[in-house]
Design a protein around this motif. Sequence first.
Motif, PDB file in Angstrom:
ATOM      1  N   HIS A   1       0.849  -1.185   0.000  1.00 51.97           N
ATOM      2  CA  HIS A   1       0.000   0.000   0.000  1.00 51.97           C
ATOM      3  C   HIS A   1       0.887   1.239   0.000  1.00 51.97           C
ATOM      4  CE1 HIS A   1      -3.276  -2.702   0.709  1.00 51.97           C
ATOM      5  NE2 HIS A   1      -2.854  -3.032   1.925  1.00 51.97           N
ATOM      6  N   TRP A   2       0.422   2.305  -0.679  1.00 51.17           N
ATOM      7  CA  TRP A   2       1.265   3.477  -0.890  1.00 51.17           C
ATOM      8  C   TRP A   2       0.642   4.767  -0.385  1.00 51.17           C
ATOM      9  CZ3 TRP A   2       6.243   3.296  -2.134  1.00 51.17           C
ATOM     10  CH2 TRP A   2       6.727   2.071  -2.634  1.00 51.17           C
ATOM     11  N   GLY A   3      -0.373   4.694   0.451  1.00 56.59           N
ATOM     12  CA  GLY A   3      -0.971   5.907   0.977  1.00 56.59           C
ATOM     13  C   GLY A   3      -1.724   6.674  -0.095  1.00 56.59           C
ATOM     14  N   ALA A   4      -1.858   7.992   0.087  1.00 56.91           N
ATOM     15  CA  ALA A   4      -2.568   8.849  -0.861  1.00 56.91           C
ATOM     16  C   ALA A   4      -1.577   9.773  -1.562  1.00 56.91           C
ATOM     17  CB  ALA A   4      -3.629   9.673  -0.143  1.00 56.91           C
ATOM     18  N   TRP A   5      -1.799   9.965  -2.870  1.00 59.65           N
ATOM     19  CA  TRP A   5      -0.937  10.841  -3.678  1.00 59.65           C
ATOM     20  C   TRP A   5      -1.792  11.909  -4.342  1.00 59.65           C
ATOM     21  CZ3 TRP A   5       4.428  10.621  -4.497  1.00 59.65           C
ATOM     22  CH2 TRP A   5       5.082   9.550  -3.852  1.00 59.65           C
ATOM     23  N   GLN A   6      -1.315  13.149  -4.254  1.00 60.51           N
ATOM     24  CA  GLN A   6      -2.051  14.290  -4.779  1.00 60.51           C
ATOM     25  C   GLN A   6      -1.115  15.195  -5.575  1.00 60.51           C
ATOM     26  OE1 GLN A   6      -3.124  17.202  -1.801  1.00 60.51           O
ATOM     27  NE2 GLN A   6      -5.055  17.698  -2.799  1.00 60.51           N
ATOM     28  N   VAL A   7      -1.584  15.661  -6.729  1.00 60.02           N
ATOM     29  CA  VAL A   7      -0.852  16.652  -7.520  1.00 60.02           C
ATOM     30  C   VAL A   7      -1.686  17.930  -7.559  1.00 60.02           C
ATOM     31  CG1 VAL A   7       0.415  14.985  -8.905  1.00 60.02           C
ATOM     32  CG2 VAL A   7      -1.836  15.754  -9.667  1.00 60.02           C
ATOM     33  N   ALA A   8      -1.010  19.094  -7.648  1.00 60.85           N
ATOM     34  CA  ALA A   8      -1.737  20.359  -7.567  1.00 60.85           C
ATOM     35  C   ALA A   8      -0.977  21.454  -8.289  1.00 60.85           C
ATOM     36  CB  ALA A   8      -1.957  20.751  -6.101  1.00 60.85           C
ATOM     37  N   ALA A   9      -1.720  22.479  -8.717  1.00 59.59           N
ATOM     38  CA  ALA A   9      -1.132  23.667  -9.349  1.00 59.59           C
ATOM     39  C   ALA A   9      -1.934  24.890  -8.926  1.00 59.59           C
ATOM     40  CB  ALA A   9      -1.136  23.530 -10.868  1.00 59.59           C
ATOM     41  N   ARG A  10      -1.241  26.030  -8.811  1.00 55.93           N
ATOM     42  CA  ARG A  10      -1.917  27.257  -8.367  1.00 55.93           C
ATOM     43  C   ARG A  10      -1.306  28.480  -9.046  1.00 55.93           C
ATOM     44  NH1 ARG A  10      -1.759  28.228  -2.100  1.00 55.93           N
ATOM     45  NH2 ARG A  10       0.467  28.532  -2.494  1.00 55.93           N
ATOM     46  N   TYR A  11      -2.168  29.435  -9.397  1.00 55.31           N
ATOM     47  CA  TYR A  11      -1.732  30.757  -9.837  1.00 55.31           C
ATOM     48  C   TYR A  11      -2.241  31.768  -8.818  1.00 55.31           C
ATOM     49  CZ  TYR A  11      -1.769  35.279 -12.125  1.00 55.31           C
ATOM     50  OH  TYR A  11      -1.606  36.619 -12.395  1.00 55.31           O
ATOM     51  N   SER A  12      -1.358  32.670  -8.360  1.00 54.31           N
ATOM     52  CA  SER A  12      -1.778  33.711  -7.427  1.00 54.31           C
ATOM     53  C   SER A  12      -1.191  35.048  -7.849  1.00 54.31           C
ATOM     54  CB  SER A  12      -1.341  33.367  -5.996  1.00 54.31           C
ATOM     55  OG  SER A  12       0.069  33.396  -5.878  1.00 54.31           O
ATOM     56  N   ARG A  13      -1.876  36.105  -7.426  1.00 58.33           N
ATOM     57  CA  ARG A  13      -1.447  37.462  -7.791  1.00 58.33           C
ATOM     58  C   ARG A  13      -1.692  38.385  -6.598  1.00 58.33           C
ATOM     59  NH1 ARG A  13      -0.622  40.644 -12.397  1.00 58.33           N
ATOM     60  NH2 ARG A  13      -1.333  42.813 -12.270  1.00 58.33           N
ATOM     61  N   LEU A  14      -0.728  39.247  -6.311  1.00 59.61           N
ATOM     62  CA  LEU A  14      -0.852  40.230  -5.241  1.00 59.61           C
ATOM     63  C   LEU A  14      -0.460  41.589  -5.805  1.00 59.61           C
ATOM     64  CD1 LEU A  14      -1.396  40.822  -2.243  1.00 59.61           C
ATOM     65  CD2 LEU A  14       1.020  40.347  -1.803  1.00 59.61           C
ATOM     66  N   ASP A  15      -1.405  42.525  -5.795  1.00 60.89           N
ATOM     67  CA  ASP A  15      -1.208  43.856  -6.374  1.00 60.89           C
ATOM     68  C   ASP A  15      -1.227  44.884  -5.239  1.00 60.89           C
ATOM     69  OD1 ASP A  15      -1.202  46.234  -7.735  1.00 60.89           O
ATOM     70  OD2 ASP A  15      -2.851  45.729  -9.087  1.00 60.89           O
ATOM     71  N   LEU A  16      -0.058  45.422  -4.925  1.00 60.92           N
ATOM     72  CA  LEU A  16       0.074  46.423  -3.860  1.00 60.92           C
ATOM     73  C   LEU A  16       0.372  47.804  -4.422  1.00 60.92           C
ATOM     74  CD1 LEU A  16       2.087  44.412  -1.153  1.00 60.92           C
ATOM     75  CD2 LEU A  16      -0.383  44.595  -1.479  1.00 60.92           C
ATOM     76  N   ASN A  17      -0.052  48.050  -5.656  1.00 60.97           N
ATOM     77  CA  ASN A  17       0.087  49.372  -6.288  1.00 60.97           C
ATOM     78  C   ASN A  17      -1.276  50.044  -6.370  1.00 60.97           C
ATOM     79  OD1 ASN A  17       2.827  49.106  -6.719  1.00 60.97           O
ATOM     80  ND2 ASN A  17       2.622  48.449  -8.848  1.00 60.97           N
ATOM     81  N   SER A  18      -1.427  51.207  -5.781  1.00 66.01           N
ATOM     82  CA  SER A  18      -2.676  51.962  -5.902  1.00 66.01           C
ATOM     83  C   SER A  18      -2.449  53.370  -5.377  1.00 66.01           C
ATOM     84  CB  SER A  18      -3.796  51.285  -5.116  1.00 66.01           C
ATOM     85  OG  SER A  18      -5.015  52.001  -5.256  1.00 66.01           O
ATOM     86  N   HIS A  19      -2.784  54.358  -6.199  1.00 60.99           N
ATOM     87  CA  HIS A  19      -2.605  55.769  -5.845  1.00 60.99           C
ATOM     88  C   HIS A  19      -1.165  56.023  -5.389  1.00 60.99           C
ATOM     89  CE1 HIS A  19      -6.757  56.728  -6.579  1.00 60.99           C
ATOM     90  NE2 HIS A  19      -7.166  55.799  -5.730  1.00 60.99           N
ATOM     91  N   ALA A  20      -0.986  56.510  -4.162  1.00 56.21           N
ATOM     92  CA  ALA A  20       0.369  56.855  -3.714  1.00 56.21           C
ATOM     93  C   ALA A  20       1.147  55.647  -3.206  1.00 56.21           C
ATOM     94  CB  ALA A  20       0.284  57.910  -2.614  1.00 56.21           C
ATOM     95  N   ILE A  21       0.519  54.491  -3.164  1.00 56.82           N
ATOM     96  CA  ILE A  21       1.180  53.289  -2.667  1.00 56.82           C
ATOM     97  C   ILE A  21       1.786  52.533  -3.846  1.00 56.82           C
ATOM     98  CG2 ILE A  21       0.914  51.148  -1.373  1.00 56.82           C
ATOM     99  CD1 ILE A  21       0.454  53.705   0.254  1.00 56.82           C
ATOM    100  N   ASN A  22       3.089  52.288  -3.791  1.00 58.03           N
ATOM    101  CA  ASN A  22       3.787  51.546  -4.841  1.00 58.03           C
ATOM    102  C   ASN A  22       4.531  50.369  -4.208  1.00 58.03           C
ATOM    103  OD1 ASN A  22       3.289  53.206  -7.321  1.00 58.03           O
ATOM    104  ND2 ASN A  22       4.243  54.782  -6.027  1.00 58.03           N
ATOM    105  N   GLY A  23       3.750  49.388  -3.799  1.00 52.27           N
ATOM    106  CA  GLY A  23       4.338  48.225  -3.134  1.00 52.27           C
ATOM    107  C   GLY A  23       4.793  47.139  -4.072  1.00 52.27           C
ATOM    108  N   GLY A  24       4.364  47.196  -5.358  1.00 54.07           N
ATOM    109  CA  GLY A  24       4.759  46.195  -6.331  1.00 54.07           C
ATOM    110  C   GLY A  24       3.652  45.190  -6.626  1.00 54.07           C
ATOM    111  N   VAL A  25       3.843  44.461  -7.706  1.00 49.79           N
ATOM    112  CA  VAL A  25       2.889  43.432  -8.146  1.00 49.79           C
ATOM    113  C   VAL A  25       3.644  42.123  -8.311  1.00 49.79           C
ATOM    114  CG1 VAL A  25       1.230  42.737  -9.906  1.00 49.79           C
ATOM    115  CG2 VAL A  25       1.491  45.166  -9.336  1.00 49.79           C
ATOM    116  N   LEU A  26       3.155  41.067  -7.668  1.00 53.12           N
ATOM    117  CA  LEU A  26       3.819  39.767  -7.672  1.00 53.12           C
ATOM    118  C   LEU A  26       2.884  38.709  -8.225  1.00 53.12           C
ATOM    119  CD1 LEU A  26       6.197  37.916  -6.854  1.00 53.12           C
ATOM    120  CD2 LEU A  26       5.155  37.756  -4.573  1.00 53.12           C
TER     121      LEU A  26
END
Length: 485
Positions: free
Chosen positions: A417-442
């Motif tokens: 027996h080999w337990g459980a196996w899982q594969v996964a993928a994710r896309y994420s985005r963080l936007d810290l730029n707005s008006h006078a704030i220039n924190g960057g976009v990742l």
Amino acid sequence: MAAERLARAAALGCIVIAMCAARVRAEEKRVVDELLDILRANKQISEQQYRALKQRAEDERQSDLHRQAVEATALPTPTAVVAEAAPPPAPPPPGETMRAYFKNGFNLESPDGDFKLTVGGLTQVDWNVSMIGDGVRQKFTLQDTYNGWEFRRARLYIAGNLFKNIDYKFEYDFAENSGGQPAFKDVYMGMGGIPFVQYVRVGYFKEPFSLEELTPDWITTFQERATMNAFDQPDRNTGVAVYQTYLDQHMTFAAGGFRLTNNFGNGFGSNAPYDITARLTGLPAYQAGDSLVHLGLSYSHRFRNYTTSDPQTLSYASRPESHLFPVNLVNTGKINTDGADLVDPEIALVRGPLSIQGEYTWNIVQQVDQPNPLLQGGYVEASYFITGESRASFYRLDKGHFDRVIPFQNFSIDGTHWGAWQVAARYSRLDLNSHAINGGVLDDLTGGVNWYLNPVTRVTVNYVWAHLEGVGDSNVVQGRFQLAF
């Protein structure tokens, strides 16, 4: 002599009758197997339910056959006859004995279930190789490559129930704060069964915000949460919250008021850094163990009061989805503020071994003497259990989030027996730029493989591609060895 022969004949007859009864019992169980096959063929039960019931029927059959064989071959002796005739000892008074057992933790429980104690722990040992791109290396004055190890989390806890409706948890982490001193994680007490209110909790615990955040640290699909999680820090504060369920637990509601505190749950002063946070979830479609549609909405208002004598601020920053990455790639710095409003819709779809999940957070910051910036971020992810498990089996109806993965079959060292196996993928985005704030976009792309050897042991490998807009890329390969019980 005649009496002795008669006794032997009677004993032999008992053995034959018992063996016949065992055989009949086995045949009855085979009828159960046929019924399970019919239910599966008619799609009245899921494949996971079929396997679980099939294994349970087989376990019961073997147990019955073994017990009956032992009873049949054990001839009574004069001593045994006397023992059987003796009256059974008086049972102990209720609540004075505790049953000890292991179920994803070490447990002690009273016969009536009114008293329970669980002792558990969490160890996560992480390794990492971070390869820094030219643009990022120049902007942050970094080397080409970083690598190493860390104890991401090292926790001990006790939890349980007292007098049926009082619950508690005391959890400490020895890894996440400077100096090696333990810090609070969940330290609270609660009361259930309250008319209309249902359940109230007081102490130091997570605010009810975001499916990704409320999923426990040892259960998240990826090694680290999505970059959007930067808005929900600190995730734990000291406060009071109510929790309710409706429609046979197909809908949950939680709301609370919290005081901003340090890692030991302490916060006191003349200012008023308070949060009001609420979350509502529902299951428009749900089939136990097979599929579900989860919808949720979280809201939080952060009360802050900026004055020149007491300048209150908010700040948001994030690494790529790797705790060992050497720097935060995006960072707003301190924002002078009178508060912030966060809104977070969430969705999760599960169909058998396939799961899709996503969230998006809008964060409107009330900036002092500047236009209010709108900071935002979100993610979408997909995962698949190669071994057939379904996340619908691990969904907590009373909490509105996913829980511990239970493999169909635990890993065995002989390779059967080999337990459980899982594969996964994710896309994420963080936007810290707005008006006078220039924190960057990742932007992050993360791929992962999870191996669940059993319900308490997991091995994870992740690859992260991180793109800092206008600067460049970085790559991370990382892994984790985890024990959580």
